[in-house]
Design a protein around this motif. Sequence first.
Motif, short mmCIF file in Angstrom:
data_model
loop_
_atom_site.label_atom_id
_atom_site.label_comp_id
_atom_site.label_asym_id
_atom_site.label_seq_id
_atom_site.Cartn_x
_atom_site.Cartn_y
_atom_site.Cartn_z
N SER A 155 0.82 -1.20 0.00
CA SER A 155 0.00 0.00 0.00
C SER A 155 0.86 1.25 0.00
N MET A 158 4.39 0.73 -2.56
CA MET A 158 4.39 -0.10 -3.76
C MET A 158 5.51 -1.14 -3.88
N THR A 182 -5.26 -7.22 -4.47
CA THR A 182 -6.15 -6.25 -5.10
C THR A 182 -5.49 -5.53 -6.28
N TRP A 183 -4.21 -5.17 -6.14
CA TRP A 183 -3.56 -4.40 -7.21
C TRP A 183 -3.53 -5.19 -8.52
N LYS A 205 -12.52 -2.06 -5.85
CA LYS A 205 -11.59 -1.39 -6.77
C LYS A 205 -11.86 -1.81 -8.21
N SER A 302 0.53 -4.21 -15.61
CA SER A 302 0.34 -3.26 -14.52
C SER A 302 -1.05 -2.65 -14.63
N ASN A 303 -1.29 -1.55 -13.92
CA ASN A 303 -2.61 -0.92 -13.96
C ASN A 303 -2.47 0.59 -13.83
N LEU A 305 -2.57 2.43 -10.88
CA LEU A 305 -2.21 2.93 -9.55
C LEU A 305 -0.70 2.91 -9.34
N ARG A 364 0.34 9.67 -4.31
CA ARG A 364 -0.21 8.50 -5.01
C ARG A 364 -1.25 8.96 -6.02
N HIS A 366 -4.07 7.57 -9.12
CA HIS A 366 -4.74 6.53 -9.89
C HIS A 366 -5.11 7.17 -11.23
#
Length: 390
Positions: A155, A158, A182-183, A205, A302-303, A305, A364, A366
């Motif tokens: 969290s 990273m 979750t990530w 999420k 990856s995504n 975040l 951070r 998103h």
Amino acid sequence: MKKETQIVSLGRDKKWTKGVVNPPVFRASTMLFETMEEMRFASKNKTNGEMFYGRRGGPTHFAFQAAIAELEGGVGTALYPSGSAAISGCLLSFLKAGDHLLMVDNAYEPTRALCDGLLAGFGVETTYYDPLIGAGIKDLIQENTKVLFLESPGSVTMEIQDVPTLSQIAHDHNMIVMLDNTWASPINSRPFEMGVDISIQAATKYIVGHSDVMMGTATSNEKHWEQLRENSYLMGQCTSPDDVYLASRGLRTLSVRMNQHEKNALKVANWLATRPEVDHLRHPAFETCPGHEFFKRDFSASNGLFSFVLKEGNVKSVTALVENMHHFKMGFSWGGYESLILPVFGIEKLRTVTNWDSKKPLVRVHIGLENVDDLIADLEAGFERFNAAL
């Protein structure tokens, strides 16, 4: 099947969908039986997709649970009213007074609060460990250590963990391995192939994907599924069929959304890497992120975040950066279609065994589904405010 095909196909058995495309919303608390034989049959098969009682779920739940379990590679999925409920439900299902828990030091803040508060009050001891400890985890294992909890990436900061190594050592000592996954979402890693016993998702999420539902899932391997399922049921954990329907519908576009989140985020991250104000990126796909080598090995993508660390700054300048944005808004979540920005102060107070340089602020972000040029322009204006306030 490829993941894109699985997402469209899973959980659409006719016994749940009744022949329509999406599993319908099936609201029920009490199921009625005409005969004693029907009731006995339902009771005998209540954990095998038979309608028994509302808290056990109905067709809407069963379809979604089957889809998540298969996507993650487990045998069963329990549902919870939030991601935090999934974490607490898993830990409370396997820990008792006198047990010892190994918890990663960069865990989600409510997870740490659970360990230091409720679990401590129940007589469960927690030891925090460096997320990059690797094989050194064996030195922290006690005779009463029952659970190793992972969160990868961690969290806010990273760090990516060496999940296969940690899992193997834990299993050598008869421990249960839990992962906050979750990530990665259910499609960007294979937790059970890495030795994880229980994979946890804050479905709030990316699974839901629209910032309008709170939900958690916990998918287990065969060895631990019955205990997780029954103890979660005894704690009264259940979810609304309306929420499950929205999560199921969100799931169908997960791969498309994740691809776009990743594409947008990489463009923004590459731009941030050129900024003179930025010390380094905490994006798992970049070498500057601790544990990047494990990301390359264990993740398929990856995504949206990630975090970035500034070379300098204070509350005033960072506030100037994040306020008055046009497209980025501040909020305590992520995974929706919208872009978010969150300054994180006091990280050093949330670490027990790892250090954090409080002189270098962390932000951070998103990255949502907006046009990337608009997002970059928003950040560029934010840096102008930041520099003016230094």
